[in-house]
Structures are given as structure tokens and as C-alpha cells.
Enzyme design. Structure first.
Site, PDB file in Angstrom:
ATOM      1  N   THR B 146     -33.590 -22.994 -32.385  1.00 22.92           N
ATOM      2  CA  THR B 146     -32.721 -23.977 -31.711  1.00 22.92           C
ATOM      3  C   THR B 146     -32.135 -23.241 -30.502  1.00 22.92           C
ATOM      4  OG1 THR B 146     -30.920 -23.375 -33.222  1.00 22.92           O
ATOM      5  CG2 THR B 146     -32.196 -25.335 -33.758  1.00 22.92           C
ATOM      6  N   LYS B 168     -34.575 -18.399 -38.429  1.00 23.04           N
ATOM      7  CA  LYS B 168     -33.920 -18.901 -37.223  1.00 23.04           C
ATOM      8  C   LYS B 168     -32.424 -18.955 -37.493  1.00 23.04           C
ATOM      9  CE  LYS B 168     -32.350 -22.243 -36.075  1.00 23.04           C
ATOM     10  NZ  LYS B 168     -30.900 -22.657 -36.023  1.00 23.04           N
ATOM     11  N   THR B 179     -25.857 -19.525 -41.087  1.00 26.63           N
ATOM     12  CA  THR B 179     -26.533 -20.795 -40.817  1.00 26.63           C
ATOM     13  C   THR B 179     -27.888 -20.496 -40.353  1.00 26.63           C
ATOM     14  OG1 THR B 179     -24.623 -21.892 -40.101  1.00 26.63           O
ATOM     15  CG2 THR B 179     -26.688 -22.820 -39.398  1.00 26.63           C
ATOM     16  N   ASN B 378     -20.864 -23.511 -27.221  1.00 27.95           N
ATOM     17  CA  ASN B 378     -20.480 -24.385 -28.310  1.00 27.95           C
ATOM     18  C   ASN B 378     -19.549 -25.515 -27.911  1.00 27.95           C
ATOM     19  OD1 ASN B 378     -21.833 -23.387 -30.740  1.00 27.95           O
ATOM     20  ND2 ASN B 378     -20.911 -21.475 -30.067  1.00 27.95           N
TER      21      ASN B 378
END
Lengths: 383, 383
Positions: B146, B168, B179, B378
Site C-alpha cells: 500500500t 506488507k 498492521t 496520514n
């Protein structure tokens, strides 16, 4: 007015040379009585600054004649010499007031790990005591600022008495008191036990519910001093309500001035199975960096709210959680709700409402967004 | 090589149109056996994405024939329709492989709260299965990126078997798995019970000890698939060591590529009364925004390290804690130690050593600094 709004108090703020820019940096608050009942709540960090260790001892006696506060140095992680510095300061103030050092509280704020410049501090304390006056409240509030952009003061009148206060704090704000110093004063006639009970009750729902960055300071101190000068024994419930209002006012001022923040965010958790659950969930959201960045970017990212709540042990069913941002229920039943484009995140004030659908309890925690300015300010603090 | 380094595996990564930029976004990893023993560890977030709920069911059976992975959408907080989408995807893959959907695991990553574009995803899955090959490991690792700037792969040879892997993850990295998605493969002959035991042991000291931002994802999944194609029943201790090396390698790659980070920080806690104490203290430092900002500013602010440790219940005496940054003991006995100007924080790799002086246990957590770039990245993720 601040701490000198109630009768029986004098205060001063002077420039002693602890701050590099020559601004005011030493304050005193003196209680001239007739009573000197007092209480304090302190950081729950196990690394406690010397002034906290000192003042905890003082407050065990339930009496405070004076508080000396300084910015420009936290006197934390300074070992036995740092504690001796706090002791020496209290002795000097006691001597000037012809009183006992055991009733002189100390508060410090600034960089951790450095000794205070004692000659400057002691000279500043002398000067502050010499100039302390009934109109010195604002100067005192000004002197305890660090990265605070404004002085924080408040006062309110009750039935036959007044409560005043001042506070500082802009970063390292997290429950277990936000990183902050606050002195609250009243001319009501209270016992030390009452002061303690009332202060704990008020701080638990105010200062303990602001959280700018999840970081808990070594120096947090909130003191309540009662002079009894108004001669009024207050109704305790009325006094509690008024004290809570003052604390809430000061706590909001702290969040509104938090380092680098561009948004003030109220995280309201409703429909909780208990107040603890509501608080736990609200704090998890308030400490979620990804969510705080999203608010900075004015992105109503409810997925990050849910992901934060999901890390807690609060009672809820993932398929029954609803989330509103500024009144728009963009998450219903744990999934997409109303159109996210309806959320207006331009205003500084942001309200996130999380409905756990698990009961009828609620709690609110105030926080701020995570901004580029926060990183800048905190990456250059001690250098 | 990655997941196709061990015998018995084919993989592919294709562009199905889930990512706006047209890059690869759907991957498959197929286990051609003869064995298909498997195990998985999943996020501990209570808000679990649909693919996690699905794959948890699959892994309960201890067998995996294939894994389908997609970037471009997390399929989290999508309710019953989202779960149905995961089910449909597994059915489609099972049909193409003439196998059972109950042995098809699913992993998704991307934005929370949006349904996946099913026609594109299913077409991509078909294409990936059609093109899956022994040399498809790198393409598969590329497809699951991502905000990862590079694909993360690893493989190692043991005695008569090989272990490979891909991963990932670049943000929302926190224990309870960072995550992340990871698929580990081996041609060793293992039972499902062995897979489970070995995977839990390896992830507990690797993926579970990286923490970029304290945020726990809804989609974390780490799978171990064993084909048995090498015909080797490995020595379990040897296999455990090799699997841990692979996981450690991948976990470090994740931290090194964490969103917006300019520093990789190892928080080593030594002298702890127990491993749990060491981990608790290390995590508190790794999650302290003020400390992470200081590292970004190349400021060896040991006071913030102490203040973070002080929020934990780890056993220590505040007057006996020592802190080194990059080998310079700038805090000794809870107070100032060696000259802080000796600390060189220019290199990307930073090591913070906290000696609790309370015992002989140790643990290390890897984190990153908190940077302006992290906030930028973010604050603009979903808009």
C-alpha cells in the site's frame, strides 16, 4: 484576578533569569489566612520531579502557607541534589515569611534532567515575596508559562465565597493529570479533608480528561488552598460544582492552547455499559495518532475511530457501534452510514461521538489533532 | 523468490484495477502440496475486517490450499455484505482450483469502511490463478504493497527444507501484530499443530515487537503454509530458529519502511525483573510521541525516555535507572550522566538502552521517529 480573586491571597510573578528570553519565570501565591487548609493531587508518573516529592510531603500536613512556582526548569531527574534544591527554596521562602518550610509547596516546569540555577531562583523568590500583592494574580499566571501562548486564569463567585485559579500546560498533557501546574484558591472556610475530597472529585472529571499527546509528565501538580477569609462555610455540593466549573474552564484553556494543535477535539463516548468503559474508549481514540492526523487533514476517517475503540476492553458489539463526526452519523452499525462529504471539519472545534450501544453511561475526553507544528515544536524543545 | 522459494508453491501478482494508479493489487499464493498444513495469527483488534473473520474460520481447519490477497481496500467495517464479499472471493478461487472454499484464506489491506469492487477483484483473482507460477513470488509481494515503498521478501534454507515469506505494512504498526499482512511458506513436512506452535513462537518475538505508531490494525494476518514438498520432517528447534530469522528479517523491513520515518529506533530494555517488564517498558518508550519527536530532531532527550518508563508498572527504582542513546550513558542513576553532546543521532539507526537495574531480563522493541512526513502522509490518506 486568577488566584487572587478570593480574599486572603497575595501573588506575584517576576523575571528571575531562568527563561532565556528574560520573561517572568518565578511566581508565588501566599495564603494570609486566617485558615491555611490545602490539598494537592500529583502526577501518577513513577518518575516524580523533586518539587513533586517535596510538595507531596507538605500536603500530607494539609496546610499550605505559600506556593513557589517556576518555569525554565522542571527539576526532574536531578537526584538528591535536586531534592535539596527544592528544600532550600522552601526554607528561603519560609524565612522571608517568618513561617515553616513544611508549609511551603513547590512547583516547577521546564526541561527534565537539569539542575535549577539556584542563585537566580532564590533571588527571584525573594523578589516575588517582596512584591506579592492582591493584584498579582495575572503576573503569577504569566510567570508559569512555558510553551503556553497565553496565561490561563479563571474565577467564579459562589454564595458568600469565591474560587480562583491559574494553570499552565501545553504539551505532555495526559490523564493522571495533564502535564500541568495549577493553583486553585478560595476564601471559603474548608477543612483539609474537605479540600482533598473536593479537589479529587473536581480534577477527576476535568484535568484528568484532557489528553493532548498521551504523555504523562513528571511534574503535574494541582493545589487547592483555602484561606477562610470570607468566613463562609460553603454547602459542599455547591462548592464542588463551582470548583468543577473552574477546573473545567482551566482544562479547556489548556487543550485550546496545546502545542501545535489546529483542532480541539471532544471525544464523547455514549451508550457505554459503564463510565469506565466510556472513558477507556474515549482515551483510546484521543491517543490514536492516525486518527489525530486525519483530523489535522480534515478527513472524517471513522475507520480509525473504530480501529481505536477496537483495541479496548470496553463492552460493545462491533456490529452495533455508531460514530458521528460533528453531528453526522457517518458510521452506523459498524459500517458505512451517512455521506462523509456532509462532515464539515473546517471549524477548530471538532466533536466525535461514539455510541457503543451497550448501556447508558457516557464520558468525554478532550484532545487535539496531531500536526506538523506539534512535531516541529517537540523535535526542537531541548536543543 | 519470497513465498515461492520453497517447493510446492506457485504465486502471482496482477493489476486488477483496485489501486487508482494501475499498479499490481491482487496476489495469490497456491500450495500444491502434497501437504497443506497451515496456521495463522490475526489482529487482536476487536474490530476485525471481513477477511480476518473469514480466514480465522479457515485456519481453524488447519489446512490452506490458497491465499488470495488484495491491496486497495481493507474490507473492514463493511458489515454482512463485506463478509459475503470475502466468502464469494474464496468460492471463486476454490472453483478455479477445483477445491474447497473452506481452505482458501483471504487477506485485504487498504482503506477501512468501503466495499471492495467485486467484479475487478474476482477478475483479478481469476487472472492471478491463471498465471500463478514458481517464479511469481516477487510479483505477489509487490501486489500487496500500500504505502510500502518497496516489496518485502525473505527466504532461507534449512537442513533439507526452505522457508520463504513476503510481508506488507508501513503504518498502523503495533503489537498484536504490526498492521501487516505476511505469508510464510515452507516445503518442510509439518502438522497443522506444529505450524501453529512454531508461528506463534516466531511472531511473538518479531512481528509483535515492532511498533511504528501504537495503532493496531483491523486486518493483521500472518499465515504459515507448509507444502511438505521437500519430504523433510525438520528438527523443530532448528525450524523454529530459522522461521524466527525470517520473521525478524521481514519485521525489520517493515520498520525500515515505516511511513514517513527518518530513523529506525531499537528500544532495548535490560536489567529487567522479567521479560514482560522489559517489553512493557520498551513499548512505553516506543509509543511516546514526545520522545519520537525528539529523535526526529536528533535531540538525545533522555528525560522523555524516563518519563515514558515511569508510566509503566515495570519493577524499577527511579534512582537506579540508566539510559544510553547510541552507546552514550547520558542518564545514570535517574539523573544526568555523560555529556549529551557526545551522542551522535545523525545515523538512521538509533539504539536506546534502558537499564532498569532490577534483574537480568531483556527485550527489544523496534520503532521509528515521529516526523512531519508521517503527519503529512496520514493526514491525507483517505481524501
Amino acid at each position: 484576578m486568577s488566584v487572587t480573586a478570593p480574599r486572603g491571597f497575595r501573588a506575584a510573578g517576576v523575571a528571575a533569569g531562568l527563561k532565556a528570553d528574560g520573561a517572568r519565570d518565578v511566581a508565588v501565591v501566599i495564603n494570609d489566612g486566617p485558615s491555611r487548609a490545602a490539598a494537592g493531587v500529583f502526577t501518577r508518573n513513577r518518575i516524580k520531579a523533586a518539587p513533586v516529592l517535596w510538595s507531596e510531603q507538605v500536603l500530607r500536613g494539609g496546610r499550605v502557607r505559600a506556593v513557589v512556582l517556576n518555569a525554565g526548569g522542571a527539576n526532574a531527574c536531578t537526584g538528591a541534589p535536586g531534592f535539596q534544591d527544592a528544600h532550600t527554596t522552601a526554607e528561603r521562602v519560609a524565612e522571608a515569611l517568618e513561617d515553616s518550610a513544611a508549609e511551603v509547596a513547590i512547583c516547577s516546569t521546564g526541561l527534565i534532567g537539569e539542575r535549577l540555577p539556584m542563585p537566580e531562583l532564590l533571588a527571584g523568590a525573594d523578589e516575588a515575596i517582596g512584591t506579592a500583592a492582591r493584584d498579582g494574580g495575572l503576573a503569577a499566571a504569566d510567570a508559569i508559562r512555558t510553551t503556553d501562548s497565553v496565561a490561563k486564569i479563571a474565577f467564579k463567585r459562589g454564595s458568600g465565597y469565591t474560587i480562583g485559579g491559574m494553570a499552565k500546560g501545553a504539551g505532555m498533557l495526559a490523564p493522571s493529570l495533564a502535564t500541568m501546574l495549577a493553583v486553585l484558591t478560595t476564601d471559603a472556610d474548608l477543612t483539609a479533608e474537605q479540600c482533598d475530597r473536593l479537589l479529587r472529585r473536581a480534577t477527576a472529571v476535568t484535568f484528568d480528561r484532557i489528553d493532548s499527546d498521551g504523555c504523562i509528565s513528571t511534574n503535574d501538580t494541582v493545589l487547592l488552598l483555602a484561606s477562610g477569609a470570607a468566613g463562609t462555610v460553603p454547602d459542599e455540593a455547591d462548592f464542588a460544582a463551582l470548583l468543577t466549573e473552574i477546573c473545567d474552564d482551566l482544562a479547556r484553556q489548556l487543550v485550546n492552547d496545546a502545542e501545535g494543535a489546529s483542532k480541539t477535539i471532544a471525544i464523547e463516548v455514549v451508550g457505554a455499559a459503564g463510565e469506565d468503559d466510556a472513558l477507556t474508549a474515549a482515551r483510546a481514540v484521543a491517543r490514536n495518532n492516525l486518527f489525530k492526523c486525519a483530523v489535522y487533514g480534515e478527513d472524517p476517517n471513522w475507520g480509525r475511530v473504530l480501529a481505536a475503540v477496537g483495541t479496548t476492553d470496553a463492552e460493545f458489539d462491533p456490529d452495533q457501534v455508531n460514530v458521528a463526526i460533528n453531528g453526522v452519523w457517518i458510521c452506523r452499525g459498524g459500517a458505512v452510514g451517512d455521506d462523509r462529504s456532509k462532515v464539515d471539519l473546517k471549524p477548530r472545534e471538532v466533536t466525535v461521538t461514539v455510541d457503543l450501544s451497550a448501556g447508558s453511561d457516557a464520558a468525554t475526553v478532550w484532545t487535539t489533532d496531531l500536526t506538523v507544528e506539534y512535531v516541529h515544536e517537540n523535535s526542537a524543545y531541548s536543543t
